[in-house]
Design a protein around this motif. Structure first.
Motif, mmCIF file in Angstrom:
data_model
loop_
_atom_site.group_PDB
_atom_site.id
_atom_site.type_symbol
_atom_site.label_atom_id
_atom_site.label_comp_id
_atom_site.label_asym_id
_atom_site.label_seq_id
_atom_site.Cartn_x
_atom_site.Cartn_y
_atom_site.Cartn_z
ATOM 1 N N MET A 231 0.690 -1.146 -0.103
ATOM 2 C CA MET A 231 -0.048 -0.007 -0.139
ATOM 3 C C MET A 231 0.932 1.269 -0.113
ATOM 4 S SD MET A 231 -3.078 -0.984 -0.140
ATOM 5 C CE MET A 231 -2.190 -2.309 -1.193
ATOM 6 N N ALA A 232 2.066 1.188 0.682
ATOM 7 C CA ALA A 232 2.850 2.314 0.557
ATOM 8 C C ALA A 232 3.407 2.760 -0.816
ATOM 9 C CB ALA A 232 4.186 2.085 1.852
ATOM 10 N N PHE A 316 0.461 16.664 -1.767
ATOM 11 C CA PHE A 316 1.578 15.797 -1.909
ATOM 12 C C PHE A 316 2.619 15.455 -1.318
ATOM 13 C CE2 PHE A 316 0.295 16.560 -6.452
ATOM 14 C CZ PHE A 316 -0.350 15.399 -6.844
ATOM 15 N N ALA A 317 3.072 16.743 -0.417
ATOM 16 C CA ALA A 317 3.870 17.002 0.679
ATOM 17 C C ALA A 317 3.488 16.182 2.077
ATOM 18 C CB ALA A 317 4.268 18.368 1.054
ATOM 19 N N ILE A 318 2.303 16.270 2.076
ATOM 20 C CA ILE A 318 1.656 15.585 3.590
ATOM 21 C C ILE A 318 1.627 13.968 3.134
ATOM 22 C CG2 ILE A 318 -0.539 15.154 4.691
ATOM 23 C CD1 ILE A 318 -1.124 18.300 4.062
ATOM 24 N N VAL A 319 1.153 13.783 1.926
ATOM 25 C CA VAL A 319 1.223 12.256 1.602
ATOM 26 C C VAL A 319 2.815 11.710 1.607
ATOM 27 C CG1 VAL A 319 1.000 10.538 -0.318
ATOM 28 C CG2 VAL A 319 -0.714 12.417 -0.041
ATOM 29 N N GLY A 320 3.748 12.590 1.301
ATOM 30 C CA GLY A 320 5.031 12.153 1.528
ATOM 31 C C GLY A 320 5.518 11.677 2.873
ATOM 32 N N LEU A 321 4.965 12.859 3.904
ATOM 33 C CA LEU A 321 5.354 12.448 5.198
ATOM 34 C C LEU A 321 4.625 11.274 5.890
ATOM 35 C CD1 LEU A 321 6.612 13.672 7.910
ATOM 36 C CD2 LEU A 321 4.559 14.923 8.036
ATOM 37 N N GLY A 322 3.654 11.128 5.129
ATOM 38 C CA GLY A 322 2.877 9.810 5.756
ATOM 39 C C GLY A 322 3.363 8.511 5.336
ATOM 40 N N ILE A 323 3.746 8.451 4.242
ATOM 41 C CA ILE A 323 4.449 7.298 3.646
ATOM 42 C C ILE A 323 5.758 6.907 3.890
ATOM 43 C CG2 ILE A 323 4.978 6.273 1.296
ATOM 44 C CD1 ILE A 323 2.682 7.408 0.250
ATOM 45 N N SER A 324 6.410 8.123 4.583
ATOM 46 C CA SER A 324 8.068 8.101 4.883
ATOM 47 C C SER A 324 8.607 6.981 5.655
ATOM 48 C CB SER A 324 8.242 9.378 5.314
ATOM 49 O OG SER A 324 7.923 9.628 6.718
ATOM 50 N N VAL A 325 7.895 6.505 6.522
ATOM 51 C CA VAL A 325 8.148 5.658 7.521
ATOM 52 C C VAL A 325 7.899 3.990 7.223
ATOM 53 C CG1 VAL A 325 8.200 7.222 9.611
ATOM 54 C CG2 VAL A 325 6.235 5.695 9.199
ATOM 55 N N MET A 326 6.956 3.860 6.254
ATOM 56 C CA MET A 326 6.487 2.625 6.136
ATOM 57 C C MET A 326 7.366 1.693 5.231
ATOM 58 S SD MET A 326 3.417 2.853 7.061
ATOM 59 C CE MET A 326 2.105 4.047 7.526
ATOM 60 N N ALA A 327 8.155 1.983 4.333
ATOM 61 C CA ALA A 327 9.092 0.895 3.895
ATOM 62 C C ALA A 327 10.018 0.520 4.894
ATOM 63 C CB ALA A 327 9.650 1.523 2.657
ATOM 64 N N PRO A 328 10.858 1.442 5.529
ATOM 65 C CA PRO A 328 11.937 1.052 6.438
ATOM 66 C C PRO A 328 11.477 0.213 7.494
ATOM 67 C CG PRO A 328 11.603 3.437 6.411
ATOM 68 C CD PRO A 328 10.802 2.900 5.169
ATOM 69 N N LEU A 329 10.188 0.657 8.050
ATOM 70 C CA LEU A 329 9.700 -0.410 9.117
ATOM 71 C C LEU A 329 9.375 -1.751 8.635
ATOM 72 C CD1 LEU A 329 7.202 2.220 11.046
ATOM 73 C CD2 LEU A 329 9.422 1.267 11.958
ATOM 74 N N THR A 330 9.065 -1.878 7.578
ATOM 75 C CA THR A 330 8.649 -3.352 7.103
ATOM 76 C C THR A 330 9.962 -4.072 6.993
ATOM 77 O OG1 THR A 330 8.516 -2.346 4.723
ATOM 78 C CG2 THR A 330 6.447 -2.565 5.896
ATOM 79 N N PHE A 331 11.052 -3.259 6.302
ATOM 80 C CA PHE A 331 12.252 -4.043 6.144
ATOM 81 C C PHE A 331 12.945 -4.448 7.369
ATOM 82 C CE2 PHE A 331 12.037 -2.250 1.795
ATOM 83 C CZ PHE A 331 12.086 -3.599 1.099
ATOM 84 N N PHE A 352 6.682 -7.410 -2.922
ATOM 85 C CA PHE A 352 5.432 -6.496 -2.425
ATOM 86 C C PHE A 352 5.639 -5.075 -2.792
ATOM 87 C CE2 PHE A 352 4.790 -10.784 -0.943
ATOM 88 C CZ PHE A 352 3.414 -10.624 -1.173
ATOM 89 N N ASN A 353 6.845 -4.620 -2.766
ATOM 90 C CA ASN A 353 7.317 -3.275 -3.209
ATOM 91 C C ASN A 353 6.860 -3.089 -4.555
ATOM 92 O OD1 ASN A 353 8.469 -1.237 -4.572
ATOM 93 N ND2 ASN A 353 10.507 -1.626 -3.610
ATOM 94 N N TYR A 354 7.008 -3.941 -5.566
ATOM 95 C CA TYR A 354 6.776 -3.769 -6.945
ATOM 96 C C TYR A 354 5.203 -4.288 -7.004
ATOM 97 C CZ TYR A 354 11.645 -3.760 -6.860
ATOM 98 O OH TYR A 354 12.912 -3.379 -6.907
ATOM 99 N N VAL A 355 4.553 -5.128 -6.210
ATOM 100 C CA VAL A 355 3.214 -5.436 -6.365
ATOM 101 C C VAL A 355 2.566 -4.090 -6.090
ATOM 102 C CG1 VAL A 355 1.118 -6.487 -5.240
ATOM 103 C CG2 VAL A 355 3.432 -7.792 -5.771
ATOM 104 N N GLY A 356 2.843 -3.311 -5.224
ATOM 105 C CA GLY A 356 2.231 -1.890 -5.000
ATOM 106 C C GLY A 356 2.539 -0.867 -5.861
ATOM 107 N N PHE A 357 3.741 -0.944 -6.684
ATOM 108 C CA PHE A 357 3.935 -0.301 -7.536
ATOM 109 C C PHE A 357 3.403 -0.530 -9.018
ATOM 110 C CE2 PHE A 357 6.301 1.985 -11.006
ATOM 111 C CZ PHE A 357 6.884 3.038 -10.438
ATOM 112 N N LEU A 358 3.051 -1.843 -9.099
ATOM 113 C CA LEU A 358 2.481 -2.520 -10.283
ATOM 114 C C LEU A 358 0.926 -2.009 -10.345
ATOM 115 C CD1 LEU A 358 2.060 -4.145 -12.702
ATOM 116 C CD2 LEU A 358 1.711 -5.983 -11.112
ATOM 117 N N LEU A 359 0.129 -2.063 -8.880
ATOM 118 C CA LEU A 359 -1.100 -1.612 -8.905
ATOM 119 C C LEU A 359 -1.357 0.044 -9.211
ATOM 120 C CD1 LEU A 359 -2.037 -3.871 -5.970
ATOM 121 C CD2 LEU A 359 -2.751 -4.200 -8.307
ATOM 122 N N GLY A 360 -0.241 0.884 -8.288
ATOM 123 C CA GLY A 360 -0.485 2.126 -8.359
ATOM 124 C C GLY A 360 0.084 3.008 -9.678
#
Length: 405
Positions: A231-232, A316-331, A352-360
């Motif tokens: 989703m991120a 878009f800036a607010i979205v960036g702040l919200g998504i910022s922590v997601m990927a590193p926390l998952t890894f 699943f990084n690419y699954v999200g990219f593929l969907l988005g």
């Protein structure tokens, strides 16, 4: 078993951080930053490349969908190769190949020639994404505290620099991106060659022992973090692929405004990641992820209701702040599921990084092409971003523990 989130436990005595670890950490920062720059420089010029090669919108949507599929294969392939050649070796070769592919993209004369270039880019991209995170996870374990968000902050800083360079180039000449890619190649490759030998060694090449084979990755708790990263990156790729289109066609933005979308998005992405390690140590991953998920949803709402280009950029800036922590926390969570550092959990999570990219990536552009109004379209990534709140329980360290066979 208790399922309440708690901050990362502090050992009585932290591991000794020697000069080898410090050099490896610096080299990993360089690797993340270079990858971010390459990605930002390429995605920011998609519209200009499309114009030069006369690619229609439908074909572009297909290409945006195919590249992450190939990158997913690249990530899986990297997970296999690190067991034989080590993470540092696979990373160093893959990263140079990414820059070679981008350089070729800048001078590709036709759509047909571009296809194998994109295939090379996708494979190398998957390899780099997987192995940089393997390095980051291994270093975090050796440091004994959260440091992984700062690595992703370096990626965001590089993406901002790449997007800003592309935006500046486009302002003077929309077809000058080939020169930007050439200069980037000449500057970045020697830096990577200089810092590559400092990467952490001994991870990936020593993990196929009989002992490591007794470890089972518990895929049930990993399902939650896979959903979060999907989703991120769905949100991230929606911003990078559809943000400029929305700005240009709905809000009638100026050229530099819609090429600057990813740069504006990257700044809070970078800030959130550089500040996220201390916050995660203090408050725990679940709380941080849920607050961030709410922020991402609010950002998409602002984008969809923006009265003008400036308000949309703020969204878009607010979205960036919200998504910022997601990927590193998952890894980081995947790393806890793989204590013997086989790279298996990280490589599969990266798919699943690419699954999200593929969907988005093709999501909004395809729907808009099918007749959906521009503004209501942003409800879709906003609604899907709310799932990050739901699945944030995957960052509970009581749930992410490896299971011995």
């Amino acid at each position: 078993m208790a399922t309440t989130d708690t901050p990362a436990s502090k050992p009585e005595a932290r591991p000794v951080v020697d000069s080898v670890l410090r050099r490896a950490r610096g080299a990993t920062f360089v690797a993340f930053g270079a990858q971010g720059f390459a990605f930002g420089a390429l995605t920011s010029e998609v519209a200009n490349i499309q114009s030069k090669l006369k690619i229609d919108d439908g074909t572009l949507s297909i290409l945006l969908a195919v590249v992450p599929v190939i990158a997913g294969f690249g990530s899986v392939l990297a997970g296999v190769l690190v067991g034989r050649y080590s993470t540092s070796v696979v990373l160093r070769y893959s990263q140079v190949l990414v820059l070679v592919a981008i350089l070729l993209a800048g001078y590709t004369p036709s759509f047909v020639v571009m296809l194998p270039v994109l295939a090379l880019f996708g494979l190398a991209l998957g390899g780099v994404d997987a192995t940089t995170n393997m390095q980051a996870v291994a270093l975090q374990k050796r440091y004994g505290r959260s440091i992984i968000l700062a690595f992703h902050g370096a990626w965001a800083l590089g993406a901002f620099a790449g997007s800003a360079a592309a935006s500046l180039t486009a302002r003077f000449d929309g077809k000058a991106y080939s020169s930007l890619y050439l200069v980037s190649f000449i500057v970045i490759v020697p830096i990577l060659l200089a810092f590559g030998p400092r990467l952490l060694r001994g991870i990936g090449d020593e993990t196929l022992s009989a002992e490591s084979k007794t470890i089972k990755i518990p895929w049930k708790p990993m399902g939650a973090i896979c959903a979060v990263i999907a989703m991120a990156y769905l949100g991230d790729s929606t911003v990078s692929s559809a943000g400029g289109v929305y700005m240009e066609k709905e809000l009638l933005a100026h050229g530099w405004q819609y090429t600057a979308v990813y740069a504006v998005y990257s700044v809070p992405l970078m800030i959130g990641r550089f500040s996220g390690d201390k916050l995660t140590d203090r408050f725990g991953g679940v709380l941080i992820a849920r607050v961030a998920a709410v922020c991402a949803v609010l950002g998409f709402i602002v984008v969809g209701t923006a009265p003008d280009a400036w308000a949309a950029l703020a969204g878009f800036a607010i979205v960036g702040l919200g998504i910022s922590v997601m990927a590193p926390l998952t890894f980081a969570a995947a790393g806890r599921l793989d204590p013997h550092e086989t790279g298996l959990a990280v490589a599969r999570l990266n798919v699943f990084n690419y699954v999200g990219f593929l969907l988005g990536a093709p999501l909004l552009t395809s729907l808009w092409q099918g007749g959906l109004p521009y503004r209501p379209g942003w409800i879709i990534p906003g609604g899907l971003a709310s799932l990050m709140f739901v699945f944030a329980y995957g960052f509970d360290e009581n749930r992410t523990a490896a299971v011995e066979a």
